[in-house]
Motif scaffolding. Structure first.
Motif, PDB file in Angstrom:
ATOM      1  N   LYS A 140       0.812  -1.223   0.000  1.00  0.00           N
ATOM      2  CA  LYS A 140       0.000   0.000   0.000  1.00  0.00           C
ATOM      3  C   LYS A 140       0.844   1.271   0.000  1.00  0.00           C
ATOM      4  CE  LYS A 140      -4.203  -1.970   1.970  1.00  0.00           C
ATOM      5  NZ  LYS A 140      -5.109  -2.056   3.135  1.00  0.00           N
ATOM      6  N   TYR A 141       2.138   1.133   0.281  1.00  0.00           N
ATOM      7  CA  TYR A 141       3.028   2.293   0.195  1.00  0.00           C
ATOM      8  C   TYR A 141       3.359   2.660  -1.256  1.00  0.00           C
ATOM      9  CZ  TYR A 141       3.959   2.027   5.237  1.00  0.00           C
ATOM     10  OH  TYR A 141       3.844   2.024   6.609  1.00  0.00           O
ATOM     11  N   VAL A 142       3.070   1.745  -2.189  1.00  0.00           N
ATOM     12  CA  VAL A 142       3.335   2.040  -3.603  1.00  0.00           C
ATOM     13  C   VAL A 142       2.322   3.078  -4.070  1.00  0.00           C
ATOM     14  CG1 VAL A 142       3.378   1.113  -5.948  1.00  0.00           C
ATOM     15  CG2 VAL A 142       4.260  -0.261  -4.037  1.00  0.00           C
ATOM     16  N   PRO A 143       2.770   4.191  -4.633  1.00  0.00           N
ATOM     17  CA  PRO A 143       1.834   5.230  -5.089  1.00  0.00           C
ATOM     18  C   PRO A 143       0.848   4.692  -6.119  1.00  0.00           C
ATOM     19  CG  PRO A 143       4.076   6.085  -5.025  1.00  0.00           C
ATOM     20  CD  PRO A 143       4.185   4.611  -4.787  1.00  0.00           C
ATOM     21  N   ASN A 144      -0.370   5.206  -6.069  1.00  0.00           N
ATOM     22  CA  ASN A 144      -1.415   4.758  -6.995  1.00  0.00           C
ATOM     23  C   ASN A 144      -1.272   5.479  -8.325  1.00  0.00           C
ATOM     24  OD1 ASN A 144      -2.804   2.943  -5.246  1.00  0.00           O
ATOM     25  ND2 ASN A 144      -3.649   4.709  -4.152  1.00  0.00           N
ATOM     26  N   ARG A 145      -0.310   5.019  -9.091  1.00  0.00           N
ATOM     27  CA  ARG A 145      -0.078   5.583 -10.419  1.00  0.00           C
ATOM     28  C   ARG A 145       0.025   4.442 -11.421  1.00  0.00           C
ATOM     29  NH1 ARG A 145       4.487   6.809 -13.169  1.00  0.00           N
ATOM     30  NH2 ARG A 145       5.892   6.803 -11.380  1.00  0.00           N
ATOM     31  N   LEU A 146      -0.626   4.601 -12.556  1.00  0.00           N
ATOM     32  CA  LEU A 146      -0.675   3.554 -13.568  1.00  0.00           C
ATOM     33  C   LEU A 146       0.732   3.203 -14.061  1.00  0.00           C
ATOM     34  CD1 LEU A 146      -2.759   1.854 -15.186  1.00  0.00           C
ATOM     35  CD2 LEU A 146      -2.619   3.601 -16.980  1.00  0.00           C
ATOM     36  N   ASN A 147       1.014   1.901 -14.123  1.00  0.00           N
ATOM     37  CA  ASN A 147       2.272   1.367 -14.672  1.00  0.00           C
ATOM     38  C   ASN A 147       3.512   1.790 -13.890  1.00  0.00           C
ATOM     39  OD1 ASN A 147       0.868   0.100 -16.790  1.00  0.00           O
ATOM     40  ND2 ASN A 147       0.966   1.936 -18.059  1.00  0.00           N
ATOM     41  N   ILE A 148       3.353   2.154 -12.643  1.00  0.00           N
ATOM     42  CA  ILE A 148       4.519   2.518 -11.848  1.00  0.00           C
ATOM     43  C   ILE A 148       5.372   1.276 -11.577  1.00  0.00           C
ATOM     44  CG2 ILE A 148       3.356   2.196  -9.607  1.00  0.00           C
ATOM     45  CD1 ILE A 148       4.959   4.642  -8.615  1.00  0.00           C
ATOM     46  N   THR A 149       6.684   1.428 -11.634  1.00  0.00           N
ATOM     47  CA  THR A 149       7.592   0.323 -11.337  1.00  0.00           C
ATOM     48  C   THR A 149       8.027   0.405  -9.880  1.00  0.00           C
ATOM     49  OG1 THR A 149       9.594   1.564 -11.917  1.00  0.00           O
ATOM     50  CG2 THR A 149       8.440   0.405 -13.713  1.00  0.00           C
ATOM     51  N   ILE A 150       8.602  -0.682  -9.388  1.00  0.00           N
ATOM     52  CA  ILE A 150       9.082  -0.689  -8.007  1.00  0.00           C
ATOM     53  C   ILE A 150      10.224   0.309  -7.838  1.00  0.00           C
ATOM     54  CG2 ILE A 150      10.260  -2.106  -6.271  1.00  0.00           C
ATOM     55  CD1 ILE A 150       8.543  -4.454  -7.160  1.00  0.00           C
ATOM     56  N   SER A 151      11.072   0.414  -8.852  1.00  0.00           N
ATOM     57  CA  SER A 151      12.178   1.387  -8.787  1.00  0.00           C
ATOM     58  C   SER A 151      11.646   2.806  -8.656  1.00  0.00           C
ATOM     59  CB  SER A 151      13.058   1.276 -10.043  1.00  0.00           C
ATOM     60  OG  SER A 151      13.668   0.006 -10.115  1.00  0.00           O
ATOM     61  N   GLU A 152      10.604   3.108  -9.421  1.00  0.00           N
ATOM     62  CA  GLU A 152       9.999   4.443  -9.340  1.00  0.00           C
ATOM     63  C   GLU A 152       9.308   4.642  -7.996  1.00  0.00           C
ATOM     64  OE1 GLU A 152       8.982   4.998 -14.122  1.00  0.00           O
ATOM     65  OE2 GLU A 152       7.500   4.154 -12.739  1.00  0.00           O
ATOM     66  N   ALA A 153       8.666   3.571  -7.499  1.00  0.00           N
ATOM     67  CA  ALA A 153       7.979   3.666  -6.212  1.00  0.00           C
ATOM     68  C   ALA A 153       8.966   3.948  -5.081  1.00  0.00           C
ATOM     69  CB  ALA A 153       7.212   2.371  -5.937  1.00  0.00           C
ATOM     70  N   LEU A 154      10.146   3.366  -5.163  1.00  0.00           N
ATOM     71  CA  LEU A 154      11.174   3.591  -4.127  1.00  0.00           C
ATOM     72  C   LEU A 154      11.608   5.053  -4.119  1.00  0.00           C
ATOM     73  CD1 LEU A 154      13.355   0.377  -4.590  1.00  0.00           C
ATOM     74  CD2 LEU A 154      12.020   0.985  -2.558  1.00  0.00           C
ATOM     75  N   LEU A 155      11.597   5.692  -5.287  1.00  0.00           N
ATOM     76  CA  LEU A 155      11.984   7.106  -5.351  1.00  0.00           C
ATOM     77  C   LEU A 155      10.863   8.019  -4.909  1.00  0.00           C
ATOM     78  CD1 LEU A 155      13.828   7.106  -8.826  1.00  0.00           C
ATOM     79  CD2 LEU A 155      14.875   7.200  -6.561  1.00  0.00           C
ATOM     80  N   GLU A 156       9.623   7.626  -5.160  1.00  0.00           N
ATOM     81  CA  GLU A 156       8.495   8.501  -4.889  1.00  0.00           C
ATOM     82  C   GLU A 156       7.889   8.320  -3.489  1.00  0.00           C
ATOM     83  OE1 GLU A 156       5.540   8.363  -7.968  1.00  0.00           O
ATOM     84  OE2 GLU A 156       7.040   8.243  -9.577  1.00  0.00           O
ATOM     85  N   SER A 157       8.083   7.157  -2.900  1.00  0.00           N
ATOM     86  CA  SER A 157       7.466   6.883  -1.618  1.00  0.00           C
ATOM     87  C   SER A 157       8.489   6.966  -0.492  1.00  0.00           C
ATOM     88  CB  SER A 157       6.817   5.485  -1.624  1.00  0.00           C
ATOM     89  OG  SER A 157       6.396   5.113  -0.336  1.00  0.00           O
ATOM     90  N   SER A 158       8.290   7.905   0.398  1.00  0.00           N
ATOM     91  CA  SER A 158       9.233   8.051   1.518  1.00  0.00           C
ATOM     92  C   SER A 158       9.177   6.844   2.443  1.00  0.00           C
ATOM     93  CB  SER A 158       8.917   9.337   2.311  1.00  0.00           C
ATOM     94  OG  SER A 158       7.563   9.313   2.768  1.00  0.00           O
ATOM     95  N   GLU A 159       7.987   6.218   2.568  1.00  0.00           N
ATOM     96  CA  GLU A 159       7.850   5.040   3.425  1.00  0.00           C
ATOM     97  C   GLU A 159       8.662   3.865   2.890  1.00  0.00           C
ATOM     98  OE1 GLU A 159       4.072   7.450   3.833  1.00  0.00           O
ATOM     99  OE2 GLU A 159       5.329   6.718   2.189  1.00  0.00           O
ATOM    100  N   LEU A 160       8.643   3.674   1.560  1.00  0.00           N
ATOM    101  CA  LEU A 160       9.386   2.556   0.966  1.00  0.00           C
ATOM    102  C   LEU A 160      10.884   2.793   0.992  1.00  0.00           C
ATOM    103  CD1 LEU A 160       7.224   1.586  -2.159  1.00  0.00           C
ATOM    104  CD2 LEU A 160       7.533   0.267  -0.063  1.00  0.00           C
ATOM    105  N   SER A 161      11.287   4.039   0.808  1.00  0.00           N
ATOM    106  CA  SER A 161      12.715   4.326   0.729  1.00  0.00           C
ATOM    107  C   SER A 161      13.359   4.496   2.088  1.00  0.00           C
ATOM    108  CB  SER A 161      12.933   5.607  -0.086  1.00  0.00           C
ATOM    109  OG  SER A 161      12.286   6.713   0.515  1.00  0.00           O
ATOM    110  N   TYR A 162      12.531   4.449   3.140  1.00  0.00           N
ATOM    111  CA  TYR A 162      13.056   4.666   4.497  1.00  0.00           C
ATOM    112  C   TYR A 162      14.041   3.561   4.904  1.00  0.00           C
ATOM    113  CZ  TYR A 162      13.128   5.107   9.577  1.00  0.00           C
ATOM    114  OH  TYR A 162      13.519   5.253  10.873  1.00  0.00           O
TER     115      TYR A 162
END
Length: 473
Positions: free
Chosen positions: A451-473
């Motif tokens: 659920k920490y992955v941003p709700n954006r179409l076709n987002i990759t895990i690499s992109e999610a790690l950059l965009e989500s502070s919770e995931l990159s913590y």
């Protein structure tokens, strides 16, 4: 030099981990000048592989690890549900065409748990193919394990006599049941039967450190997790793209097996031409050419629609001239023919996209909207600078789609008709949940991460790690 001739990509669904571009880059880094692709039972990745390899200066060797029915491809008996494996490579264009036929027929005629061919098909489409005896699940290996040596010789003789180039395939992987015995017999029979040896590595991932990710992938594939001791798994981390030096050390006692990989690579010279169109031919009546016939149909329709103003005539003449210069008249006639059949048989259909901008298609009855009423721009659909075929996307009512397909097959031949497939890849959230399950993690814990992955179409895990502070913590 050494060439990898047994290589799986991500197109060996949930079995191969290697992505094509990084894999070719790794081969280039290792100083290799050629590389094969041999996915399980399919050719899904071969065009992307071919183009990427050519672009990187690597010779592409197109192949497939085929499934061979124990008896006939038509036999669907649980007793024979485990087919043999066979490594097949295309030596030239004829071989590639035969490989395509074999894979197509394995799905259309031989599918039973797996897409299977049989000896009848292999014999029919043998020209231009190089065949390696296969992995420990091959016919030859299975007979060796069963200690049926006379049958091994009989089977090997059949393959040798059927294919111009046939090799015994050696593999070295730890903890594979009976592999030492298989290799021992193959080496003995190689001299006795004058069948050369070739060394392969059953590549499923690119780098040695990818082996753990491969194990997780197999868990996802088999719906198990890493705590299951009885799960399918690769017992060691040797299934990666090894260097020439590594392979040379492994097969130091059989140097010919290494040399033969390059001999096979040198034999393979496949050139695919993507510059030509291969379209079915519409039979034009009265010996006129396709452009003239298209012109006649469209201007007759323009007259019938009462659209004969100077502007409308000039617009249609302009479109037809562009179609003539781009050599698509036959294509438009085929589409007209399909639309005519559909309308004559009261089948609902619609056309999507930029095709609505064509007055020609409106005159042909393919579209229902006069583009001039809405000032639609034809050049968005087709122009002289465009190299690709214009898209005419037609949708038919679901319960009568089969009628349209049967008409096209009957009219133009099954060898001119194909249905496209769509690949669905795992999204970031789905991948996280599947990996969590394979790691035997509690669903509630994994769900929090997903659920920490941003709700954006076709987002990759690499992109999610950059965009989500919770995931990159």
């Amino acid at each position: 030099m050494f060439t990898h001739l047994h290589v799986h990509t991500e197109n060996s669904m949930l079995d191969g981990l290697s992505r094509i571009d990084p894999m070719i880059a790794k081969a280039k880094e290792l100083g290799m000048n050629s590389l094969a692709i041999t996915d399980h039972g399919v050719l899904y990745g071969v065009i992307d592989f071919y183009k990427a390899a050519i672009s990187a200066g690597i010779k592409p060797i197109i192949g497939c690890e085929m499934y061979v029915a124990q008896t006939s491809r038509h036999t669907k008996n649980p007793q024979y549900k485990k087919p043999y494996h066979l490594t097949v490579l295309a030596k030239n264009l004829v071989g590639y065409q035969n490989l395509v036929k074999l894979v197509s027929l394995s799905h259309l005629e031989g599918f039973y748990y797996r897409p299977r061919v049989d000896r009848e098909l292999l014999e029919t489409y043998a020209e231009g193919l190089i065949v390696l005896s296969g992995c420990p699940s091959s016919e030859i290996s299975t007979l060796i394990v069963a200690n049926r040596l006379d049958d091994v010789k009989t089977a090997a003789s059949w393959y040798k006599n059927t294919f111009e180039n046939y090799y015994f395939e050696l593999m070295e992987h730890a903890n594979v049941d009976n592999l030492d015995r298989i290799n021992e017999v193959l080496i003995e029979l190689s001299s006795e039967m004058d069948i050369p040896l070739v060394a392969t590595n059953d590549c499923h991932y690119i780098n040695k450190e990818d082996s753990y990710a491969q194990d997780i992938l197999i868990c996802i594939h088999t719906n198990t997790n890493i705590l299951d001791e009885k799960r399918m798994k690769m017992e060691d981390d040797s299934y990666y793209l090894k260097s020439f030096e590594e392979m040379n050390d492994i097969y130091s006692k059989n140097p010919d097996a290494i040399t033969n990989t390059q001999k096979i690579a040198d034999m393979c010279n496949l050139e695919l031409d993507f510059s030509q169109m291969h379209l079915p031919e519409f039979e034009v009546p009265n010996d006129v050419d396709a452009d003239e016939y298209l012109y006649q149909i469209c201007f007759e329709a323009l007259k019938k629609f009462d659209l004969e103003t100077d502007y409308q005539k000039s617009r249609l003449e302009y479109e037809l001239e562009v179609i003539k210069q781009t050599s698509f008249a036959n294509y438009f006639l085929v589409v007209w023919d399909i639309a005519k059949f559909v309308r004559d048989n009261d089948i609902f259909f619609a056309v999507r996209g930029s095709a609505a901008a064509s007055l020609t298609l409106y005159c042909l009855g393919v579209t229902d909207i006069n583009p001039l009423d809405y000032n639609l721009v034809f050049e968005r659909f087709l122009n002289l600078e465009r190299k690709d075929m214009p898209d005419i996307d037609m949708d038919f009512q679901d319960d009568r789609r089969e009628e349209v397909l049967n008409y096209v097959v009957e009219k133009y031949g099954s060898d001119h008709v194909a249905q496209i497939i769509t690949f669905g890849t795992m999204g970031a959230k789905a991948a996280i949940r599947d990996v969590g399950r394979a790691l035997a993690m509690a669903y509630s814990d994994v769900d929090v991460i997903a659920k920490y992955v941003p709700n954006r179409l076709n987002i990759t895990i690499s992109e999610a790690l950059l965009e989500s502070s919770e995931l990159s913590y």
